[in-house]
Scaffold this active site. Structure first.
Site, mmCIF file in Angstrom:
data_model
loop_
_atom_site.group_PDB
_atom_site.id
_atom_site.type_symbol
_atom_site.label_atom_id
_atom_site.label_comp_id
_atom_site.label_asym_id
_atom_site.label_seq_id
_atom_site.Cartn_x
_atom_site.Cartn_y
_atom_site.Cartn_z
ATOM 1 N N ASN A 12 0.832 -1.225 0.000
ATOM 2 C CA ASN A 12 0.000 0.000 0.000
ATOM 3 C C ASN A 12 0.862 1.270 0.000
ATOM 4 O O ASN A 12 0.475 2.300 0.561
ATOM 5 C CB ASN A 12 -0.997 0.003 1.178
ATOM 6 N N CYS A 14 2.985 1.725 -3.139
ATOM 7 C CA CYS A 14 3.295 1.964 -4.564
ATOM 8 C C CYS A 14 2.046 1.869 -5.447
ATOM 9 O O CYS A 14 1.481 2.883 -5.851
ATOM 10 C CB CYS A 14 4.356 0.982 -5.060
ATOM 11 N N SER A 16 -1.271 0.395 -5.164
ATOM 12 C CA SER A 16 -2.669 0.694 -4.801
ATOM 13 C C SER A 16 -2.916 2.163 -4.463
ATOM 14 O O SER A 16 -3.967 2.693 -4.835
ATOM 15 C CB SER A 16 -3.194 -0.248 -3.715
HETATM 16 P P1 4NP Z 1 3.272 -2.156 -3.424
HETATM 17 O O1 4NP Z 1 4.863 -2.279 -3.558
HETATM 18 O O2 4NP Z 1 2.764 -3.525 -3.019
HETATM 19 O O3 4NP Z 1 2.853 -1.768 -4.794
HETATM 20 O O4 4NP Z 1 3.023 -1.091 -2.376
HETATM 21 C C1 4NP Z 1 5.689 -2.845 -2.591
HETATM 22 C C2 4NP Z 1 6.033 -2.116 -1.484
HETATM 23 C C3 4NP Z 1 6.898 -2.657 -0.541
HETATM 24 C C4 4NP Z 1 7.393 -3.930 -0.720
HETATM 25 C C5 4NP Z 1 7.049 -4.665 -1.846
HETATM 26 C C6 4NP Z 1 6.176 -4.110 -2.777
HETATM 27 N N1 4NP Z 1 8.295 -4.465 0.230
HETATM 28 O O5 4NP Z 1 8.807 -5.578 -0.012
HETATM 29 O O6 4NP Z 1 8.571 -3.843 1.261
#
Ligand code: 4NP
Length: 155
Positions: A12, A14, A16
């Protein structure tokens, strides 16, 4: 009562929040603020309270969209609150459905890319560990899918 949309990814921070803010941009452009309401959430608890990722903010900014909001985790009550739950990728989709073992809300959960008309992608790819181009691609894909989603809701 407004039609309620929930966009869901892993963190949450990037994908969404980008979908939520892009959708709100399109809703405002059409003066539909009273008719459609948007929110976003992550399946993981890792980034609760965090602002959208700076690299994602920059990519959205290049298309004239400002990202606002703080990360929160998907909650079981979201199944009741929202009319449609949009998963960014298949892993998010599976993680959401695992929280609904009796499939009571399965029809509310869809893949975001089902609504894209200009892109062939079936998932919004996780841009977190990649470069700038990945973030720009997420924004382009979401502009397409949000546009298609809005058309579908207005039908
Ligand atoms: P999102 O991206 O799911 O589009 O918000 C990510 C944000 C953080 C992480 C992976 C994907 N992470 O591994 O911390």
């Amino acid at each position: 009562m407004a039609y309620k949309l929930l966009f869901v990814c892993l963190g949450n921070i990037c994908r969404s929040p980008s979908a939520e803010n892009i959708m709100n941009y399109l809703i405002q452009e059409r003066g539909l603020e009273d008719k459609i309401m948007c929110d976003s959430a992550g399946t993981s608890s890792d980034h609760i309270g965090a602002s959208p990722d700076r690299r994602m903010q920059a990519a959205a900014g290049r298309r004239g969209i400002k990202l606002i909001g703080q990360a929160r985790q998907f909650d079981l009550s979201d199944f009741e609150t929202f009319d449609l739950i949009l998963a960014m990728d298949r892993s998010n989709y599976r993680d959401i459905l695992q929280l609904d073992p009796d499939n009571l809300y399965k029809d509310k959960v869809r893949l975001m890319c089902d609504f894209a008309t200009q892109h062939r992608d079936r998932e919004v790819p996780d841009p977190y560990y990649g470069g700038e181009a990945g973030f720009d691609h997420v924004i382009n894909l979401l502009l397409d899918a949000c546009d298609g989603l809005l058309e579908e809701i207005l039908k």
